[in-house]
Design a protein around this motif. Structure first.
Motif, PDB file in Angstrom:
ATOM      1  N   GLY A   1       0.816  -1.206   0.000  1.00  0.00           N
ATOM      2  CA  GLY A   1       0.000   0.000   0.000  1.00  0.00           C
ATOM      3  C   GLY A   1       0.852   1.259   0.000  1.00  0.00           C
ATOM      4  N   VAL A   2       0.182   2.392  -0.108  1.00  0.00           N
ATOM      5  CA  VAL A   2       0.848   3.697  -0.089  1.00  0.00           C
ATOM      6  C   VAL A   2       0.170   4.569   0.953  1.00  0.00           C
ATOM      7  CG1 VAL A   2       1.223   5.837  -1.383  1.00  0.00           C
ATOM      8  CG2 VAL A   2       1.615   3.631  -2.492  1.00  0.00           C
ATOM      9  N   GLN A   3       0.982   5.239   1.743  1.00  0.00           N
ATOM     10  CA  GLN A   3       0.474   6.223   2.698  1.00  0.00           C
ATOM     11  C   GLN A   3       1.087   7.579   2.371  1.00  0.00           C
ATOM     12  OE1 GLN A   3       1.007   4.947   6.753  1.00  0.00           O
ATOM     13  NE2 GLN A   3      -0.062   3.000   6.412  1.00  0.00           N
ATOM     14  N   GLY A   4       0.245   8.587   2.364  1.00  0.00           N
ATOM     15  CA  GLY A   4       0.718   9.930   2.013  1.00  0.00           C
ATOM     16  C   GLY A   4       0.330  10.943   3.070  1.00  0.00           C
ATOM     17  N   ARG A   5       1.071  12.044   3.085  1.00  0.00           N
ATOM     18  CA  ARG A   5       0.760  13.141   4.014  1.00  0.00           C
ATOM     19  C   ARG A   5       0.962  14.467   3.288  1.00  0.00           C
ATOM     20  NH1 ARG A   5       1.822  14.224  10.375  1.00  0.00           N
ATOM     21  NH2 ARG A   5       1.388  16.475  10.347  1.00  0.00           N
ATOM     22  N   PHE A   6       0.030  15.374   3.506  1.00  0.00           N
ATOM     23  CA  PHE A   6       0.100  16.739   2.959  1.00  0.00           C
ATOM     24  C   PHE A   6      -0.023  17.718   4.120  1.00  0.00           C
ATOM     25  CE2 PHE A   6      -2.136  20.574   1.755  1.00  0.00           C
ATOM     26  CZ  PHE A   6      -1.410  21.022   0.664  1.00  0.00           C
ATOM     27  N   ASP A   7       0.841  18.731   4.150  1.00  0.00           N
ATOM     28  CA  ASP A   7       0.782  19.762   5.186  1.00  0.00           C
ATOM     29  C   ASP A   7       0.834  21.138   4.549  1.00  0.00           C
ATOM     30  OD1 ASP A   7       1.097  18.576   8.105  1.00  0.00           O
ATOM     31  OD2 ASP A   7       2.378  17.374   6.793  1.00  0.00           O
ATOM     32  N   ALA A   8      -0.059  22.001   4.968  1.00  0.00           N
ATOM     33  CA  ALA A   8      -0.004  23.414   4.583  1.00  0.00           C
ATOM     34  C   ALA A   8      -0.108  24.236   5.863  1.00  0.00           C
ATOM     35  CB  ALA A   8      -1.132  23.773   3.621  1.00  0.00           C
ATOM     36  N   GLN A   9       0.756  25.209   6.004  1.00  0.00           N
ATOM     37  CA  GLN A   9       0.804  26.028   7.222  1.00  0.00           C
ATOM     38  C   GLN A   9       0.388  27.458   6.919  1.00  0.00           C
ATOM     39  OE1 GLN A   9       4.843  25.690   8.568  1.00  0.00           O
ATOM     40  NE2 GLN A   9       4.758  23.454   8.738  1.00  0.00           N
ATOM     41  N   GLY A  10      -0.436  28.006   7.804  1.00  0.00           N
ATOM     42  CA  GLY A  10      -0.807  29.407   7.681  1.00  0.00           C
ATOM     43  C   GLY A  10      -1.723  29.701   6.518  1.00  0.00           C
ATOM     44  N   VAL A  11      -2.752  28.886   6.345  1.00  0.00           N
ATOM     45  CA  VAL A  11      -3.705  29.089   5.241  1.00  0.00           C
ATOM     46  C   VAL A  11      -5.095  29.368   5.814  1.00  0.00           C
ATOM     47  CG1 VAL A  11      -2.407  27.658   3.630  1.00  0.00           C
ATOM     48  CG2 VAL A  11      -4.166  26.608   5.063  1.00  0.00           C
ATOM     49  N   SER A  12      -5.936  29.996   4.998  1.00  0.00           N
ATOM     50  CA  SER A  12      -7.319  30.225   5.404  1.00  0.00           C
ATOM     51  C   SER A  12      -8.068  28.891   5.420  1.00  0.00           C
ATOM     52  CB  SER A  12      -7.995  31.189   4.432  1.00  0.00           C
ATOM     53  OG  SER A  12      -8.163  30.563   3.171  1.00  0.00           O
ATOM     54  N   TYR A  13      -9.237  28.881   6.052  1.00  0.00           N
ATOM     55  CA  TYR A  13     -10.003  27.634   6.094  1.00  0.00           C
ATOM     56  C   TYR A  13     -10.430  27.219   4.686  1.00  0.00           C
ATOM     57  CZ  TYR A  13     -13.238  24.085   7.731  1.00  0.00           C
ATOM     58  OH  TYR A  13     -13.870  22.888   7.956  1.00  0.00           O
ATOM     59  N   ALA A  14     -10.817  28.212   3.889  1.00  0.00           N
ATOM     60  CA  ALA A  14     -11.222  27.894   2.510  1.00  0.00           C
ATOM     61  C   ALA A  14     -10.056  27.308   1.724  1.00  0.00           C
ATOM     62  CB  ALA A  14     -11.746  29.161   1.829  1.00  0.00           C
ATOM     63  N   SER A  15      -8.875  27.881   1.884  1.00  0.00           N
ATOM     64  CA  SER A  15      -7.698  27.344   1.190  1.00  0.00           C
ATOM     65  C   SER A  15      -7.338  25.965   1.725  1.00  0.00           C
ATOM     66  CB  SER A  15      -6.512  28.295   1.348  1.00  0.00           C
ATOM     67  OG  SER A  15      -6.734  29.513   0.685  1.00  0.00           O
ATOM     68  N   ALA A  16      -7.484  25.768   3.030  1.00  0.00           N
ATOM     69  CA  ALA A  16      -7.184  24.456   3.617  1.00  0.00           C
ATOM     70  C   ALA A  16      -8.060  23.376   2.999  1.00  0.00           C
ATOM     71  CB  ALA A  16      -7.375  24.516   5.134  1.00  0.00           C
ATOM     72  N   MET A  17      -9.363  23.665   2.873  1.00  0.00           N
ATOM     73  CA  MET A  17     -10.272  22.674   2.295  1.00  0.00           C
ATOM     74  C   MET A  17      -9.991  22.465   0.808  1.00  0.00           C
ATOM     75  SD  MET A  17     -11.979  21.579   4.847  1.00  0.00           S
ATOM     76  CE  MET A  17     -10.442  21.832   5.769  1.00  0.00           C
ATOM     77  N   LYS A  18      -9.665  23.538   0.123  1.00  0.00           N
ATOM     78  CA  LYS A  18      -9.360  23.438  -1.310  1.00  0.00           C
ATOM     79  C   LYS A  18      -8.096  22.602  -1.544  1.00  0.00           C
ATOM     80  CE  LYS A  18      -9.883  27.277  -3.509  1.00  0.00           C
ATOM     81  NZ  LYS A  18      -9.620  28.648  -4.041  1.00  0.00           N
ATOM     82  N   LEU A  19      -7.076  22.850  -0.730  1.00  0.00           N
ATOM     83  CA  LEU A  19      -5.826  22.095  -0.870  1.00  0.00           C
ATOM     84  C   LEU A  19      -6.019  20.633  -0.482  1.00  0.00           C
ATOM     85  CD1 LEU A  19      -3.444  24.806   0.601  1.00  0.00           C
ATOM     86  CD2 LEU A  19      -3.310  23.885  -1.727  1.00  0.00           C
ATOM     87  N   ALA A  20      -6.799  20.382   0.571  1.00  0.00           N
ATOM     88  CA  ALA A  20      -7.048  18.998   0.986  1.00  0.00           C
ATOM     89  C   ALA A  20      -7.774  18.219  -0.114  1.00  0.00           C
ATOM     90  CB  ALA A  20      -7.865  18.995   2.280  1.00  0.00           C
ATOM     91  N   GLN A  21      -8.772  18.850  -0.697  1.00  0.00           N
ATOM     92  CA  GLN A  21      -9.503  18.194  -1.788  1.00  0.00           C
ATOM     93  C   GLN A  21      -8.587  17.950  -2.990  1.00  0.00           C
ATOM     94  OE1 GLN A  21     -12.892  20.422  -3.159  1.00  0.00           O
ATOM     95  NE2 GLN A  21     -13.584  18.828  -4.550  1.00  0.00           N
ATOM     96  N   HIS A  22      -7.768  18.947  -3.300  1.00  0.00           N
ATOM     97  CA  HIS A  22      -6.823  18.817  -4.419  1.00  0.00           C
ATOM     98  C   HIS A  22      -5.877  17.643  -4.188  1.00  0.00           C
ATOM     99  CE1 HIS A  22      -4.088  20.056  -7.602  1.00  0.00           C
ATOM    100  NE2 HIS A  22      -3.096  20.188  -6.734  1.00  0.00           N
ATOM    101  N   TYR A  23      -5.433  17.468  -2.966  1.00  0.00           N
ATOM    102  CA  TYR A  23      -4.490  16.391  -2.666  1.00  0.00           C
ATOM    103  C   TYR A  23      -5.179  15.027  -2.723  1.00  0.00           C
ATOM    104  CZ  TYR A  23      -1.065  13.602  -0.072  1.00  0.00           C
ATOM    105  OH  TYR A  23      -0.164  12.627   0.305  1.00  0.00           O
TER     106      TYR A  23
END
Length: 449
Positions: A419-441
């Motif tokens: 299997g594959v496990q991945g992690r994405f981290d973004a620091q200092g983003v707005s809530y809207a950007s956080a959700m957008k980046l999470a969905q993108h990932y």
């Protein structure tokens, strides 16, 4: 995910490679480098360096951050005069204590001939680590000689001689010779690669050409290389002076200013990160999200088990750019993934180790004085037949309203022994950007077509 020592060591090395070290403020005298062992310090000073230093000496200052009501300094850096009215340029990190905790700290300028005078902060450019100051009472100090900025139209040539000035380690003003080596590759914001040895306490000092014009501002160095130092291009300091020349001194702490600039930064970062897409061919079975090497650096490693256990390969992608905001850095993005092969373990043992690796991820980058507790949501996601286990966690900053850290964990679940496990981290983003980046990932995971 696995925390085998080799990978931990690699992360530490990368953190050192990617982060660099601010060249100031420096603590009270610390024997960081013996003078006799420092090749740059023992190198002969050229006639050009002497000339540049003598011409610029009267425009140099040491900037001390001192405790209010006490004579003791908490940090020191360098700066330089850029107007006859007493405006000065330095780094934000040199004056950050006075900017963020003005009830405790104040600034004192010390000229090369030993005169002291208080200074005030007029404007900050947190994203480029710059600050515009002004002498608190210019009439008492008299007129000022100012350094001039080299025009952008006068391009620098690779290898051009440069002279960095400042007060290293609080031992006295100095000039360091070096060379221009272009802009740093893959930096989110432009920085000059200066082949010279900067030391703590020189942050905020100017780097000059042979005509004595400001090319850049000392800002950082690498601790894992020789004479690998960085400058903020002078154009950003010139622009800050133009914007803030007539500004009133800051009142109160600068957290609202920092938050506003970080908010603008995260808008641009989010847009550029999503627009660049993902690398192709990152795994033989899945499309695993790995960003292009445009403003990030990706490093891979492989760890075959020596005991017939779990084999895995790993990829880490991080940005060089991190925004300094006082007691911590933020404003950056990182991704990583690990591809596991547990065919030597059998299904049950693989499932146990694979699950344990997923559970051991942490979200405690900053302490409770800076962020709220993480709020996490876990779910199973069907990506066109590829089932993923996904966890999204967010933490809010206490002094940066409406800005968050977001972490996304993903694990593939379709194979009994791999299997594959991945992690994405973004620091200092707005809530809207956080959700957008999470969905993108998350949406980047798919079967290989």
């Amino acid at each position: 995910m696995s925390t085998y020592l080799r990978h931990l060591a690699a992360l530490l090395m990368l953190a050192s490679v990617a982060g660099g070290v601010h060249a100031a403020p420096s603590p009270p005298p610390v024997p960081l480098v013996a003078p006799a062992a420092d090749p740059a310090a023992s190198a002969p000073v050229s006639l050009s360096a002497r000339k540049v230093y003598e011409q610029a000496r009267s425009q140099l200052v040491q900037i001390r951050t001192v405790l209010k009501g006490q004579a003791s300094q908490t940090s020191v850096g360098s700066g330089f005069v850029v107007s006859k009215d007493g405006h000065l340029i330095t780094n934000f990190h040199v004056v950050s204590e006075a900017a963020l905790k003005p009830e405790r700290h104040e600034l004192v300028l010390v000229t090369a001939d030993g005169r002291e005078t208080p200074a005030q902060i007029l404007m900050l450019d947190v994203l480029h680590d710059l600050a515009l100051l002004k002498v608190a009472d210019p009439k008492k100090t008299g007129g000022f000689d100012a350094l001039t900025f080299r025009p952008d139209t006068d391009k620098l040539a690779q290898g051009e001689r440069m002279y960095s000035l400042g007060n290293p380690l609080d031992v006295g003003f100095a000039v360091i010779e070096g060379n221009y080596n272009g802009l740093v590759e893959r930096s989110f914001y432009p920085q000059i690669f200066f082949a010279g040895s900067l030391s703590g306490g020189m942050s905020g000092g100017p780097a000059l050409d042979q005509a004595g014009r400001v090319i850049g501002i000392n800002v950082a160095r690498r601790v894992d290389g020789e004479q690998v130092s960085f400058l903020v291009p002078a154009s950003f300091a010139s622009a800050l002076l133009a914007r803030g020349r007539d500004a009133a001194p800051l009142k109160g702490d600068a957290w609202p200013i920092v938050a506003a600039q970080l908010t603008a930064h995260q808008d641009v970062l989010t847009e550029r990160f999503i627009a660049q897409g993902w690398k192709p061919g990152t795994h033989p079975r899945y499309s695993v999200p790995v960003p292009p090497d445009r403003f990030m650096r990706c490093w891979g490693s492989s760890e075959p088990s020596r005991t017939g256990g779990l084999d895995f390969e790993r990829s880490d992608c991080v940005m060089d750019t991190r925004i300094f905001v006082g007691e911590f850095n933020t404003g950056t993005i990182a991704t990583r993934h690990e591809a596991y092969d547990g065919s030597n373990l059998g299904t049950l043992r693989f499932a146990a180790q694979y699950s344990a690796s997923f559970r051991n991820e942490g979200f405690g980058r900053l302490g409770p004085q800076h962020q709220t507790k993480p709020q996490c949501h876990e779910n199973f996601v069907d990506r066109k037949g590829l089932v993923l286990r996904a966890v999204v966690c967010v933490r809010a900053y206490k002094k940066l309203p409406k800005l968050y850290d977001v972490a996304v964990l993903v694990a593939t679940l379709d194979q009994p022994q791999a299997g594959v496990q991945g992690r994405f981290d973004a620091q200092g983003v707005s809530y809207a950007s956080a959700m957008k980046l999470a969905q993108h990932y998350i949406e980047a995971y798919a079967w290989v077509k």
